[in-house]
Design an enzyme around this catalytic site. Structure first.
Site, PDB file in Angstrom:
ATOM      1  N   MET A 113      14.474-106.733 -55.003  1.00  0.00           N
ATOM      2  CA  MET A 113      15.294-106.400 -56.174  1.00  0.00           C
ATOM      3  C   MET A 113      14.648-106.898 -57.464  1.00  0.00           C
ATOM      4  O   MET A 113      14.738-106.247 -58.506  1.00  0.00           O
ATOM      5  CB  MET A 113      16.708-106.959 -56.029  1.00  0.00           C
ATOM      6  CG  MET A 113      17.505-106.311 -54.901  1.00  0.00           C
ATOM      7  SD  MET A 113      17.495-104.500 -54.921  1.00  0.00           S
ATOM      8  CE  MET A 113      18.236-104.172 -56.507  1.00  0.00           C
ATOM      9  N   ASP A 128      11.640 -97.440 -75.043  1.00  0.00           N
ATOM     10  CA  ASP A 128      12.190 -97.939 -76.301  1.00  0.00           C
ATOM     11  C   ASP A 128      11.122 -98.049 -77.380  1.00  0.00           C
ATOM     12  O   ASP A 128      11.350 -97.687 -78.532  1.00  0.00           O
ATOM     13  CB  ASP A 128      12.848 -99.306 -76.074  1.00  0.00           C
ATOM     14  CG  ASP A 128      13.446 -99.858 -77.353  1.00  0.00           C
ATOM     15  OD1 ASP A 128      14.206 -99.128 -78.026  1.00  0.00           O
ATOM     16  OD2 ASP A 128      13.157-101.022 -77.678  1.00  0.00           O
TER      17      ASP A 128
END
Length: 160
Positions: A113, A128
């Site tokens: 994870m 971004d």
């Protein structure tokens, strides 16, 4: 490998898995994300021609920071003392980048994870930093490539 969902207790309620009886082993996981963009955007990234600065360095640091904060973002993940996180960003075509995040530690639970989170956030940071010149960037193929360690041993996406 068990097909039992370990994050569900006997009543079917979500819970954090107790790993206290697991063996400490070295655990490593590598995840990827790919970004497809205009060739001119990739050229600007490589040449450092974007107004927000060093896009690649910022994305690498964001990925590392995200891997370290995974348990703050994903409710049932254990907080881990990662011993290493690397984020590599590679050009794979004239309009594609690949983000690879590798996490490792010696511990009682895996780092899949953390690797997936690091790759994802590095890719989102690239978006971004580049959206002013290319809003059509596509992030895809977020996936685990390989994991080593623990009871289940070695797994590789190429083995599936």
């Amino acid at each position: 490998m068990s097909d039992k969902l370990t994050h569900l207790n006997s009543q079917g309620h979500a819970h954090m898995v107790d790993v206290s009886d697991k063996d400490m082993t070295k655990r490593i996981a590598t995840a990827q994300a790919t970004l497809t963009m205009q060739a001119t955007t990739l050229t600007k990234i490589i040449e450092g021609g974007l107004p927000k600065g060093d896009v690649l360095a910022t994305a690498r640091i964001a990925g590392i920071q995200a891997a370290k904060k995974t348990s703050d973002l994903i409710p049932l993940c254990h907080p881990l003392m990662l011993t290493k996180v690397t984020v590599d960003i590679n050009v794979i075509s004239d309009c594609e980048l690949e983000v690879l995040c590798t996490c490792s530690l010696s511990g009682k639970t895996g780092v899949e994870m953390e690797a997936l989170t690091g790759a994802s956030i590095a890719a989102l940071t690239l978006y971004d930093m580049c959206k002013a010149v290319d809003k059509g960037i596509v992030i895809q193929n977020v996936s685990l490539l390989e994991k080593k360690g623990g009871k289940s041993g070695h797994w590789s996406k190429g083995d599936v």
